[in-house]
Design a protein around this motif. Structure first.
Motif, PDB file in Angstrom:
ATOM      1  N   ALA A 178       0.828  -1.208   0.000  1.00  0.00           N
ATOM      2  CA  ALA A 178       0.000   0.000   0.000  1.00  0.00           C
ATOM      3  C   ALA A 178       0.864   1.261   0.000  1.00  0.00           C
ATOM      4  N   LEU A 179       1.963   1.244   0.748  1.00  0.00           N
ATOM      5  CA  LEU A 179       2.855   2.411   0.780  1.00  0.00           C
ATOM      6  C   LEU A 179       3.534   2.625  -0.573  1.00  0.00           C
ATOM      7  N   ARG A 180       3.946   1.547  -1.207  1.00  0.00           N
ATOM      8  CA  ARG A 180       4.581   1.671  -2.530  1.00  0.00           C
ATOM      9  C   ARG A 180       3.600   2.259  -3.539  1.00  0.00           C
ATOM     10  N   ASP A 181       2.362   1.745  -3.516  1.00  0.00           N
ATOM     11  CA  ASP A 181       1.351   2.272  -4.435  1.00  0.00           C
ATOM     12  C   ASP A 181       1.060   3.742  -4.148  1.00  0.00           C
ATOM     13  N   TRP A 182       1.009   4.088  -2.862  1.00  0.00           N
ATOM     14  CA  TRP A 182       0.723   5.473  -2.477  1.00  0.00           C
ATOM     15  C   TRP A 182       1.782   6.418  -3.057  1.00  0.00           C
ATOM     16  N   ALA A 183       3.055   5.998  -2.897  1.00  0.00           N
ATOM     17  CA  ALA A 183       4.143   6.836  -3.406  1.00  0.00           C
ATOM     18  C   ALA A 183       4.147   6.869  -4.928  1.00  0.00           C
ATOM     19  N   ALA A 184       3.919   5.719  -5.563  1.00  0.00           N
ATOM     20  CA  ALA A 184       3.956   5.636  -7.021  1.00  0.00           C
ATOM     21  C   ALA A 184       2.855   6.459  -7.659  1.00  0.00           C
ATOM     22  N   GLN A 185       1.695   6.511  -7.015  1.00  0.00           N
ATOM     23  CA  GLN A 185       0.557   7.239  -7.585  1.00  0.00           C
ATOM     24  C   GLN A 185       0.538   8.708  -7.151  1.00  0.00           C
ATOM     25  N   GLY A 186       1.449   9.090  -6.271  1.00  0.00           N
ATOM     26  CA  GLY A 186       1.530  10.481  -5.837  1.00  0.00           C
ATOM     27  C   GLY A 186       0.304  10.951  -5.109  1.00  0.00           C
ATOM     28  N   LYS A 187      -0.306  10.087  -4.314  1.00  0.00           N
ATOM     29  CA  LYS A 187      -1.507  10.481  -3.582  1.00  0.00           C
ATOM     30  C   LYS A 187      -1.155  11.522  -2.518  1.00  0.00           C
ATOM     31  N   PRO A 188      -2.072  12.447  -2.261  1.00  0.00           N
ATOM     32  CA  PRO A 188      -1.839  13.403  -1.163  1.00  0.00           C
ATOM     33  C   PRO A 188      -1.964  12.701   0.185  1.00  0.00           C
ATOM     34  N   THR A 189      -1.175  13.130   1.154  1.00  0.00           N
ATOM     35  CA  THR A 189      -1.233  12.533   2.476  1.00  0.00           C
ATOM     36  C   THR A 189      -2.043  13.408   3.420  1.00  0.00           C
ATOM     37  N   SER A 193      -1.096  14.168   6.418  1.00  0.00           N
ATOM     38  CA  SER A 193      -0.202  14.803   7.379  1.00  0.00           C
ATOM     39  C   SER A 193       0.379  16.081   6.777  1.00  0.00           C
ATOM     40  N   PRO A 194       0.431  17.178   7.552  1.00  0.00           N
ATOM     41  CA  PRO A 194       1.030  18.423   7.032  1.00  0.00           C
ATOM     42  C   PRO A 194       2.480  18.232   6.621  1.00  0.00           C
ATOM     43  N   GLY A 195       3.168  17.264   7.227  1.00  0.00           N
ATOM     44  CA  GLY A 195       4.560  17.043   6.887  1.00  0.00           C
ATOM     45  C   GLY A 195       4.759  16.127   5.694  1.00  0.00           C
ATOM     46  N   GLY A 196       3.692  15.617   5.097  1.00  0.00           N
ATOM     47  CA  GLY A 196       3.796  14.770   3.916  1.00  0.00           C
ATOM     48  C   GLY A 196       3.920  13.289   4.225  1.00  0.00           C
ATOM     49  N   GLU A 197       3.919  12.917   5.495  1.00  0.00           N
ATOM     50  CA  GLU A 197       3.989  11.489   5.824  1.00  0.00           C
ATOM     51  C   GLU A 197       2.619  10.825   5.606  1.00  0.00           C
ATOM     52  N   VAL A 198       2.659   9.555   5.275  1.00  0.00           N
ATOM     53  CA  VAL A 198       1.434   8.774   5.170  1.00  0.00           C
ATOM     54  C   VAL A 198       0.978   8.436   6.593  1.00  0.00           C
ATOM     55  N   VAL A 199      -0.270   8.742   6.902  1.00  0.00           N
ATOM     56  CA  VAL A 199      -0.789   8.526   8.259  1.00  0.00           C
ATOM     57  C   VAL A 199      -1.383   7.126   8.348  1.00  0.00           C
ATOM     58  N   ILE A 200      -0.830   6.329   9.242  1.00  0.00           N
ATOM     59  CA  ILE A 200      -1.315   4.958   9.463  1.00  0.00           C
ATOM     60  C   ILE A 200      -1.902   4.887  10.864  1.00  0.00           C
ATOM     61  N   ALA A 201      -3.104   4.353  10.988  1.00  0.00           N
ATOM     62  CA  ALA A 201      -3.711   4.098  12.296  1.00  0.00           C
ATOM     63  C   ALA A 201      -3.932   2.600  12.451  1.00  0.00           C
ATOM     64  N   VAL A 202      -3.426   2.043  13.551  1.00  0.00           N
ATOM     65  CA  VAL A 202      -3.663   0.627  13.877  1.00  0.00           C
ATOM     66  C   VAL A 202      -4.804   0.594  14.875  1.00  0.00           C
ATOM     67  N   ALA A 224       7.509  -1.772   7.504  1.00  0.00           N
ATOM     68  CA  ALA A 224       7.107  -1.556   6.109  1.00  0.00           C
ATOM     69  C   ALA A 224       7.563  -0.188   5.630  1.00  0.00           C
ATOM     70  N   SER A 225       7.500   0.815   6.500  1.00  0.00           N
ATOM     71  CA  SER A 225       7.980   2.156   6.147  1.00  0.00           C
ATOM     72  C   SER A 225       9.474   2.132   5.873  1.00  0.00           C
ATOM     73  N   GLU A 226      10.220   1.413   6.720  1.00  0.00           N
ATOM     74  CA  GLU A 226      11.667   1.345   6.533  1.00  0.00           C
ATOM     75  C   GLU A 226      12.033   0.605   5.250  1.00  0.00           C
ATOM     76  N   SER A 227      11.324  -0.475   4.932  1.00  0.00           N
ATOM     77  CA  SER A 227      11.663  -1.275   3.745  1.00  0.00           C
ATOM     78  C   SER A 227      11.302  -0.569   2.447  1.00  0.00           C
ATOM     79  N   THR A 228      10.266   0.277   2.469  1.00  0.00           N
ATOM     80  CA  THR A 228       9.831   0.963   1.248  1.00  0.00           C
ATOM     81  C   THR A 228      10.419   2.370   1.137  1.00  0.00           C
TER      82      THR A 228
END
Length: 786
Positions: free
Chosen positions: A420-431, A433-442, A457-461
């Motif tokens: 999901a993170l790879r697809d998010w980055a590849a498709q240039g989706k807006p995040t 978070s004001p800082g541009g990070e993808v917000v994940i909630a568990v 997953a964040s570290e590997s991608t």
């Protein structure tokens, strides 16, 4: 080289294989073994021995009683009178079985000449009395297992149904007499010619014969049918077992699996079952060996009983000769001592029995138990567990620890988050978070295993993330704070709240504002799935937190899940539930139990358009916005004419999570089912990229379906199947269609299941008749609370 050898030896030493317990039975034995004979059989490689309870003198006395009764009946026949023989109690001339130090190593074998199935009242009455006398006396002597020869003909034979019910009734009565014994019915896997008992039955008609006619068709399931009648009359008594005669020619797998699900105590092998290898020694076919390997994977694996394969026991030395060899004084001369020693050399060491040796060889050839089998899977075989109440109960740390012991599940989740993170980055989706990070909630973080996987997953991608851990359990919340301090380096924001009440990540922390500003979540991760997918309220929980998910491009992991069912025979579990129901657990038959199903038989066949496992329903996340708006309107009373819902008293706010299915399964052979096995599959994430390295079609999946688990999530143990029991076993004839109706019901306050099974048989090209049904079962009294 020596180091390598030591490693191999150490590895082999730590291997654990199924243990073989091998016993010996001699059908011609009429007296209980003395201590010396018993020892010689043990020295020949056996672990236990059968013993007759009564002897030939008793047999002759019973035969004479029957003869006298027959003569009296002929000489004084009177209309309406029935001869009522009474077998006198046992005397010292009738038995050589007495309590002793080695009685615990003996298995009693009831007299094979009694005929409990006889249509003659005198014969069946005498036979029943003999069985009761033997069971009572063996129980007194401390014997704990009694093998009873099974019926020699089955109810499938025309006019023989009465005999099987008579037999079953006699076994049921024997349980009330032998209060501490197990009764084990010795019955063939099927009526293979040559497996019949050769001992003549007690009978007034001397020419009576019950042998199978040559060329007669063999009904493979008739012996199982007889067993089913016996255990049904005995109400699945926990002390009733099977000693299964193994034939020389094994039947189709369908019958082998049927017996695998039954409470097997012994697998019995006669000389006719074996073939000879090149060295002329006995061995079993490859098919027999494979069957043994499967049966020995049971937690309570059957013992082996070798019948009429030796060893031959010689008569004991003459006591007068032994006395002559004894010294005449307390201090014999050298010559007398030499004579005594010479006389004692007639005893030689008992050689190992070749059949027992072969089974020891098979024991060494068994596949070692894996670490997973030893520590978890074997212990949980067919063990009933109540489903979790995740919303109303706070789990203990040990429960979380058991969940976390499954690396496969969390690896799959990590793969899904990374994709999901790879697809998010590849498709240039807006995040979000004001800082541009993808917000994940568990959501429902527990002790944080999914939080750790999200960070990995964040570290590997290489995609930066902000992680929020949401957990309602106040005790787990403390643990999460510690994890954030020691393991996650303060990178996680921990929130203690019910996920349905969470308003989302806080964007503004200014104290001047009365109302903080809440943001959205880009990827929502949860492990709320249950054994049936939705049985731990995953749909309701994710509905309640969906309002924080970024509209338009927010991702839910899992994305979807499906529930699947199959009708099964599982007599051991049924007996367990019945025992619970009779000891005060009133909802035992209305509870969907979580259980690692093992000793079971899938009764349905794989046919076109009617698979063995069929999908009941599906849930997908996130929900369409229109659905959520309709839910809120119902909850607020904004629906014209609303307030009824699908259930009386409900407004229908959760009706979108109600489900219903009607499924048809095809059964070729006759049998009985005890309930429905439930499974689930889930698509955690489906990648939109062309080549992702994930599963087929870019899917990262979980599955506990027996047909798919090895392909989609091999060795995953986080979820055992769910079992929906029937209150009464449902017997069905050959070529039956089983129709399963299931409902997922809700009244806005709780969720429960209802289920029923109907059996139909075709009587014409376009007409079916109903031949049985289970009635409606419901888990409403043990429902999951919202």
């Amino acid at each position: 080289m020596s180091h390598s050898f030591m490693d191999q030896g150490s590895e082999g030493y730590n291997e654990v294989r199924p243990t073989f317990y091998i016993g010996q039975h001699d059908s011609t034995r009429s007296e209980t073994l003395n201590e010396s004979q018993y020892g010689r059989i043990l020295n020949a490689g056996f672990g236990f021995v059968t013993t007759p309870i009564t002897n030939e003198d008793f047999h002759e006395r019973v035969v004479n009683l029957l003869r006298e009764l027959s003569l009296d009946a002929k000489n004084s026949a009177q209309a309406g009178s029935i001869p009522d023989p009474v077998v006198p109690p046992l005397t010292i001339e009738d038995t050589t079985l007495f309590p002793s130090t080695y009685t615990s190593g003996l298995v009693a074998y009831a007299s094979p000449w009694i005929d409990l199935c006889s249509p003659n009242h005198a014969v069946s009455s005498i036979s029943r009395q003999v069985l009761n006398l033997e069971v009572s006396y063996a129980n007194f002597c401390g014997i704990r297992s009694i093998i009873v020869p099974g019926p020699r003909q089955d109810a499938a034979k025309t006019g023989n149904g009465q005999g099987i019910t008579q037999y079953a009734r006699a076994i049921q009565e024997a349980f009330s007499i032998g209060t501490r014994v197990n009764l084990i019915i010795h019955i063939p896997m099927y009526r293979e010619p040559g497996l019949e008992d050769k001992v003549a039955l007690l009978s007034i008609d001397e020419d009576k014969s019950q042998t199978t006619l040559e060329g007669e068709d063999i009904d493979l399931f008739s012996a199982w049918d007889s067993w089913h009648v016996i255990r049904s009359v005995c109400e699945y008594d926990s002390r009733l077992f099977v000693a299964l005669k193994i034939p020389r020619v094994l039947p189709e797998k369908e019958l082998q699996t049927r017996w695998f699900s039954e409470p097997l105590q012994y697998l019995t092998f006669g000389p006719q079952t074996f073939q000879s290898n090149r060295a002329g020694r006995p061995c079993l076919s490859r098919y027999h060996q494979e069957m043994i390997c499967i049966y020995m994977r049971l937690k309570n694996a059957p013992y082996f009983l070798l019948c009429d394969v030796g060893p031959e026991l010689q008569a004991e030395p003459d006591n007068t000769q032994a006395a002559a060899a004894e010294p005449t004084t307390d201090f014999p001369s050298l010559a007398e001592a030499a004579t005594q020693q010479s006389a004692g050399t007639t005893h030689t060491l008992q050689p190992l029995n070749v059949y027992a040796s072969y089974f020891r060889h098979l024991e060494r050839q068994q596949e070692p138990l894996s670490d997973l089998e030893q520590t978890t899977l074997t212990n949980f075989q067919d063990w009933l567990q109540s489903p979790l109440q995740p919303l109303s109960d706070n789990l203990e740390s040990m429960t979380y620890e058991v969940f976390e012991g499954d690396p496969v599940k969390y690896f799959q989740y990590e793969m899904a988050i990374a994709a999901a993170l790879r697809d998010w980055a590849a498709q240039g989706k807006p995040t979000s978070s004001p800082g541009g990070e993808v917000v994940i909630a568990v959501a429902g973080s527990g002790r944080g295993p999914l939080v750790t996987r999200a960070l990995r997953a964040s570290e590997s991608t290489g995609v930066p993330v902000k992680v929020w851990a949401v957990e309602k359990n106040p005790n787990a919340y403390v643990y999460l704070l510690r994890q954030n301090q020691q393991a996650w380096g303060g990178r996680v924001t921990v929130v203690k709240t019910d996920m349905r009440a969470w308003k989302g990540p806080i964007l503004s922390t200014s104290t001047s504002s009365d109302s903080p500003v809440y943001g959205n979540v880009d990827i929502l991760v949860s492990e709320l799935l249950g054994s049936f997918g939705d049985n731990e309220l995953s749909p309701e929980c994710l509905d309640g937190i969906q309002h924080v998910l970024a509209p338009g491009h927010g991702i839910s992991i899992p994305a979807s899940y499906t529930a699947h069912v199959s009708p099964i025979a599982t007599p051991r579990i049924y007996a367990d539930i019945q025992q619970r129901a009779t000891t005060g657990e009133e909802n035992a038959f209305n509870t969907p139990w979580v259980v690692r199903l093992f000793a079971l038989d899938f009764v349905a066949q794989r046919v076109p358009d009617r698979p063995r496992f069929q999908q009941a329903w599906e849930f997908a996340h996130p929900l369409p916005r229109a659905t959520l708006e309709a839910v809120e309107a119902r909850r607020a009373g904004g629906v014209a004419g609303g307030g009824g819902g699908s259930m009386a008293g409900a407004v229908g706010a959760n009706d979108h999570n109600a489900r219903h299915c009607h499924l048809t399964f095809v059964c070729r052979s006759r049998g009985a089912i005890h309930g429905l096995a439930g499974y689930f599959e889930s698509v955690l994430y489906e990648s939109t990229a062309a080549s992702t390295g994930e599963g087929e079609d870019g899917k990262v999946e979980l599955s506990i379906l027996p047909e798919n688990i090895d392909r989609k999530s091999k060795d995953m143990i986080s979820w055992f199947p769910i079992f929906f029991p029937l209150k009464e076993p449902l017997y069905f004839p050959p070529d039956t269609e089983l129709e399963v109706s299931m409902w997922r019901q809700t009244d806005d306050a709780k969720v429960w299941y209802e289920w029923m099974v109907e059996a139909f048989m075709w009587v014409g090209p376009s007409q079916r008749v109903k031949v049985g049904g289970s009635g409606l079962c419901s888990s409403r009294k043990v429902a999951c609370l919202l």
